[in-house]
Design an enzyme around this catalytic site. Structure first.
Site, PDB file in Angstrom:
ATOM      1  N   GLY A 185       0.852  -1.191   0.000  1.00  0.00           N
ATOM      2  CA  GLY A 185       0.000   0.000   0.000  1.00  0.00           C
ATOM      3  C   GLY A 185       0.888   1.241   0.000  1.00  0.00           C
ATOM      4  O   GLY A 185       0.741   2.127   0.840  1.00  0.00           O
ATOM      5  N   ALA A 186       1.827   1.286  -0.979  1.00  0.00           N
ATOM      6  CA  ALA A 186       2.919   2.280  -0.923  1.00  0.00           C
ATOM      7  C   ALA A 186       2.695   3.527  -1.752  1.00  0.00           C
ATOM      8  O   ALA A 186       3.530   4.422  -1.738  1.00  0.00           O
ATOM      9  CB  ALA A 186       4.217   1.607  -1.404  1.00  0.00           C
ATOM     10  N   SER A 187       1.584   3.588  -2.477  1.00  0.00           N
ATOM     11  CA  SER A 187       1.506   4.631  -3.509  1.00  0.00           C
ATOM     12  C   SER A 187       0.874   5.945  -3.080  1.00  0.00           C
ATOM     13  O   SER A 187       0.907   6.903  -3.835  1.00  0.00           O
ATOM     14  CB  SER A 187       0.732   4.080  -4.705  1.00  0.00           C
ATOM     15  OG  SER A 187      -0.569   3.720  -4.298  1.00  0.00           O
ATOM     16  N   PHE A 217      -2.046  -0.750  -6.000  1.00  0.00           N
ATOM     17  CA  PHE A 217      -3.010  -1.105  -7.044  1.00  0.00           C
ATOM     18  C   PHE A 217      -3.429   0.188  -7.709  1.00  0.00           C
ATOM     19  O   PHE A 217      -4.234   0.936  -7.144  1.00  0.00           O
ATOM     20  CB  PHE A 217      -4.197  -1.796  -6.376  1.00  0.00           C
ATOM     21  CG  PHE A 217      -4.948  -2.720  -7.282  1.00  0.00           C
ATOM     22  CD1 PHE A 217      -4.286  -3.571  -8.145  1.00  0.00           C
ATOM     23  CD2 PHE A 217      -6.328  -2.759  -7.248  1.00  0.00           C
ATOM     24  CE1 PHE A 217      -4.982  -4.440  -8.967  1.00  0.00           C
ATOM     25  CE2 PHE A 217      -7.043  -3.635  -8.062  1.00  0.00           C
ATOM     26  CZ  PHE A 217      -6.366  -4.468  -8.922  1.00  0.00           C
ATOM     27  N   ALA A 229      -5.449   0.317   2.128  1.00  0.00           N
ATOM     28  CA  ALA A 229      -6.841   0.699   2.376  1.00  0.00           C
ATOM     29  C   ALA A 229      -7.596   0.370   1.109  1.00  0.00           C
ATOM     30  O   ALA A 229      -7.222   0.810   0.025  1.00  0.00           O
ATOM     31  CB  ALA A 229      -6.951   2.182   2.698  1.00  0.00           C
ATOM     32  N   TYR A 255      -6.373   3.075  13.514  1.00  0.00           N
ATOM     33  CA  TYR A 255      -6.941   4.325  14.005  1.00  0.00           C
ATOM     34  C   TYR A 255      -7.924   3.984  15.112  1.00  0.00           C
ATOM     35  O   TYR A 255      -8.737   3.078  14.958  1.00  0.00           O
ATOM     36  CB  TYR A 255      -7.663   5.088  12.883  1.00  0.00           C
ATOM     37  CG  TYR A 255      -8.182   6.429  13.336  1.00  0.00           C
ATOM     38  CD1 TYR A 255      -7.294   7.472  13.552  1.00  0.00           C
ATOM     39  CD2 TYR A 255      -9.532   6.641  13.579  1.00  0.00           C
ATOM     40  CE1 TYR A 255      -7.746   8.715  14.003  1.00  0.00           C
ATOM     41  CE2 TYR A 255      -9.992   7.873  14.027  1.00  0.00           C
ATOM     42  CZ  TYR A 255      -9.084   8.907  14.232  1.00  0.00           C
ATOM     43  OH  TYR A 255      -9.536  10.128  14.687  1.00  0.00           O
ATOM     44  N   TYR A 305     -16.689   5.219  13.718  1.00  0.00           N
ATOM     45  CA  TYR A 305     -15.377   4.650  13.400  1.00  0.00           C
ATOM     46  C   TYR A 305     -15.031   3.511  14.372  1.00  0.00           C
ATOM     47  O   TYR A 305     -15.290   2.346  14.099  1.00  0.00           O
ATOM     48  CB  TYR A 305     -14.283   5.735  13.362  1.00  0.00           C
ATOM     49  CG  TYR A 305     -13.082   5.264  12.563  1.00  0.00           C
ATOM     50  CD1 TYR A 305     -12.331   4.158  12.990  1.00  0.00           C
ATOM     51  CD2 TYR A 305     -12.713   5.860  11.365  1.00  0.00           C
ATOM     52  CE1 TYR A 305     -11.263   3.682  12.256  1.00  0.00           C
ATOM     53  CE2 TYR A 305     -11.637   5.388  10.628  1.00  0.00           C
ATOM     54  CZ  TYR A 305     -10.913   4.301  11.083  1.00  0.00           C
ATOM     55  OH  TYR A 305      -9.870   3.824  10.346  1.00  0.00           O
ATOM     56  N   LYS A 319     -10.210  -2.950  12.589  1.00  0.00           N
ATOM     57  CA  LYS A 319      -8.969  -2.579  13.276  1.00  0.00           C
ATOM     58  C   LYS A 319      -8.720  -3.492  14.483  1.00  0.00           C
ATOM     59  O   LYS A 319      -7.582  -3.832  14.781  1.00  0.00           O
ATOM     60  CB  LYS A 319      -9.012  -1.105  13.711  1.00  0.00           C
ATOM     61  CG  LYS A 319      -9.019  -0.124  12.530  1.00  0.00           C
ATOM     62  CD  LYS A 319      -7.802  -0.296  11.637  1.00  0.00           C
ATOM     63  CE  LYS A 319      -7.720   0.711  10.519  1.00  0.00           C
ATOM     64  NZ  LYS A 319      -6.727   0.354   9.487  1.00  0.00           N
ATOM     65  N   THR A 351      -6.862  11.860   3.519  1.00  0.00           N
ATOM     66  CA  THR A 351      -6.432  10.919   2.473  1.00  0.00           C
ATOM     67  C   THR A 351      -7.645  10.535   1.629  1.00  0.00           C
ATOM     68  O   THR A 351      -8.792  10.832   1.989  1.00  0.00           O
ATOM     69  CB  THR A 351      -5.809   9.627   3.064  1.00  0.00           C
ATOM     70  OG1 THR A 351      -6.848   8.818   3.624  1.00  0.00           O
ATOM     71  CG2 THR A 351      -4.788   9.926   4.134  1.00  0.00           C
TER      72      THR A 351
END
Ligand code: NAI
Length: 398
Positions: free
Chosen positions: A48-50, A74, A142, A227, A237, A246, A277
Site C-alpha cells: 500500500g505504498a503509492s 493497485f 486501504a 486508528y 469509526y 482494526k 487521504t
C-alpha cells in the site's frame, strides 16, 4: 497538450495533475531531507505504498535512512486524455525516479496485494534481486474490496455504524455544502465482510508467506497502521465496522508476534493520527471532525500531514528515543490528536458548525480542501505549470 482539471464528485477526486503530483512527492522528499538522516532499516517492503501513509512511510525511510524499498500498490496508468489514471500511479513513478537518482533501489509492484501471485512475485524479487531479506514490512493498505485468494470470492467493505443508526453533519466538497447524514447500522454480513477486507487476515498471510520463504531478517519489524479515534468519532469509526476491522488487526498482530518469535521479530500496531487521504475523505462525518480538529491542532502547532506524521513515527519513535506505547503495546503517535484539551476544544468547535460557518476562518476547511487537492496534484506548493503530452505520460515507467 493536456489540460489538467480538478474534478471532484462528492468527496472523491476524479481529475489528477501528474505534474503537480510529481512536485508533491518532491515536497515530501524535501521535508525529510531538511530534517537530516537517521539510523533505521535498510531493506523495506511497503504494502500500500503509492499514496498517503504508505507513500509517506516510503519517502521517510528512503530519504531519511537511505533504505531500498519495494512498494506494492493497485493503481491505473494513463489510457486517454480523459482517463489519465490514478494519482498513485504517478506517485510511484515520481518516487522511483527521485530514489534512483540517489542510488537507492525502488521497485514497484502494481498489482493486487491480496493475491497469492503478488506475494510470490515479491518474494522471488527479494530473493533474487533485493539482497535476500527485508528488515521492515509495512502494511498500509486501504481498500473497498478484496478477492479472497483461495475461493475467488469478492468481499466489499462498508463504513457503517453498529446497532443504531448514526445521524450527524458531513460536508460535500464538490458542492461546498454542509448537510446532515444518516449512517445505517451494518448487518452481521457487512461487519464480517469489512473485517475480511480491512482486517488483518491479509497482513498475516503476507507475513506467513514471507517467513516461510525465509526472506525476513532476524529482528524483523512489521507495522500496521490503525486508528482508534475518540468519543467524537467513535459511533461511526471505532464503534463501527472499521473499528471491528482494526480490532481484528490487533488480534492478528498477536498471531504474527508468535510467528516471528524464533527470528526475534515483532508485529507493531501503530495508531496513527487522523489525516486527509483518499480513504478518510469518504468516511461519513469524518471530514467535519477533521476541519474542527485541524483548526485546533494548527493553533497548537501539532497538526501533521502524512509525511510529517510518518517521519516522526520512524525518526523519533520507532528508530528514535521517544516511542509512546499503550498498555497493550501499540505505538501511540496519535497522542497529539487525543490530547484532552485538543479534544475538548474540537468538540466545542464542531458543535458550533453549520452551513454558514463550516468553510469560514472558524474551521480548517481551507486546509482540509488544500490537502485533499494535493492528493490529486492540485494546489501543490512550488508547482510550475508544464506542457505534457499523453504520449509522454504513457512512456513513463514505474
Ligand atoms: P490510501 O487510500 O491513501 O492508500 C491505500 C494504499 O493501498 C494505496 O497505495 C493503494 O494503491 C493500496 N491498495 C488498495 N488496494 C490494493 C490492492 N488490492 N492491492 C495493492 N494495493 C492496494 O489510504 P490511507 O488513508 O493512507 O490508509 C492506509 C492505512 O492507514 C489504512 O489501514 C488506514 O486505516 C490507516 N489509517 C488512516 C488514517 C487516516 O486518517 N487516513 C488514520 C489512521 C490510520
Amino acid at each position: 497538450m493536456l489540460e489538467f482539471k480538478q474534478n471532484i464528485r462528492g468527496n472523491v477526486a476524479l481529475g489528477i495533475n501528474p505534474v503537480g503530483l510529481k512536485q508533491e512527492v518532491q515536497n515530501q522528499i524535501n521535508y525529510v531531507k531538511n530534517k537530516g538522516s537517521f539510523e533505521g532499516p535498510k531493506k523495506v517492503l511497503i504494502i500500500g505504498a503509492s499514496s498517503s501513509y504508505g507513500l509517506a512511510t516510503r519517502i521517510s525511510l528512503a530519504f531519511g535512512t537511505g533504505a531500498d524499498t519495494i512498494g506494492v500498490s493497485f493503481e491505473k496508468g494513463p489510457k486517454s486524455a480523459r482517463s489519465l489514471g490514478t494519482a498513485g500511479w504517478y506517485n510511484n513513478i515520481a518516487f522511483k525516479e527521485a530514489a534512483e537518482k540517489e542510488g537507492l533501489v525502488a521497485k514497484n509492484f502494481v498489482q493486487d496485494a491480496f493475491s497469492h501471485e503478488s506475494k510470490q512475485e515479491v518474494i522471488d524479487y527479494i530473493k533474487n534481486e533485493f539482497g535476500g531479506k527485508v528488515d521492515l514490512v509495512v502494511y498500509s493498505l486501504a481498500s473497498g474490496r478484496r478477492n479472497d485468494p483461495d475461493t475467488g470470492e469478492t468481499y466489499m467493505s462498508s463504513i457503517k455504524a453498529l446497532g443504531e443508526p448514526v445521524v450527524g453533519p458531513n460536508i460535500n466538497m464538490q458542492e461546498q455544502t454542509f448537510y446532515t447524514e444518516t449512517l445505517d447500522p451494518a448487518t452481521d454480513q457487512e461487519i464480517a465482510d469489512t473485517v475480511k477486507v480491512m482486517g488483518g487476515e491479509d497482513w498475516e498471510l503476507w507475513m506467513k508467506a514471507l517467513k516461510e520463504a525465509g526472506v525476513l531478517s532476524d529482528g524483523v519489524l512489521t507495522a500496521n497502521y490503525s486508528y482508534l479515534g475518540t468519543e467524537l468519532n467513535h459511533p461511526y469509526y471505532g464503534g463501527g465496522t472499521l473499528g471491528r476491522a482494526k480490532a481484528d488487526c490487533d488480534e492478528k498482530a498477536e498471531n504474527i508476534n508468535e510467528l516471528l518469535t524464533d527470528i526475534n521479530g515483532k508485529a507493531l500496531i501503530v495508531v496513527a493520527t487522523a489525516v486527509t487521504t483518499k480513504a478518510s475523505s469518504v468516511i461519513p462525518f469524518f471530514p467535519v471532525y477533521c476541519i474542527g480538529l485541524y483548526k485546533i491542532m494548527e493553533e497548537k502547532g501539532t497538526h501533521e500531514t502524512p509525511i510529517m506524521h510518518q517521519d516522526r513515527i520512524y525518526r523519533e519513535m520507532i528508530y528514535g528515543n521517544k516511542p509512546e506505547y499503550d498498555e497493550v503495546g501499540r505505538l501511540r503517535p496519535d497522542s497529539w490528536e487525543l490530547d484532552s484539551d485538543t479534544q475538548a476544544k474540537t468538540k466545542e468547535l464542531i458543535l458550533e458548525l453549520n452551513e454558514d460557518n463550516f468553510n469560514s476562518d472558524k474551521t480548517a476547511y481551507d486546509l482540509f480542501y488544500k490537502e485533499f487537492s494535493n492528493l490529486s496534484g492540485f494546489m501543490v506548493d512550488n508547482y510550475t505549470e508544464q506542457d505534457v503530452t499523453l504520449e509522454e505520460l504513457k512512456a513513463l515507467e514505474y
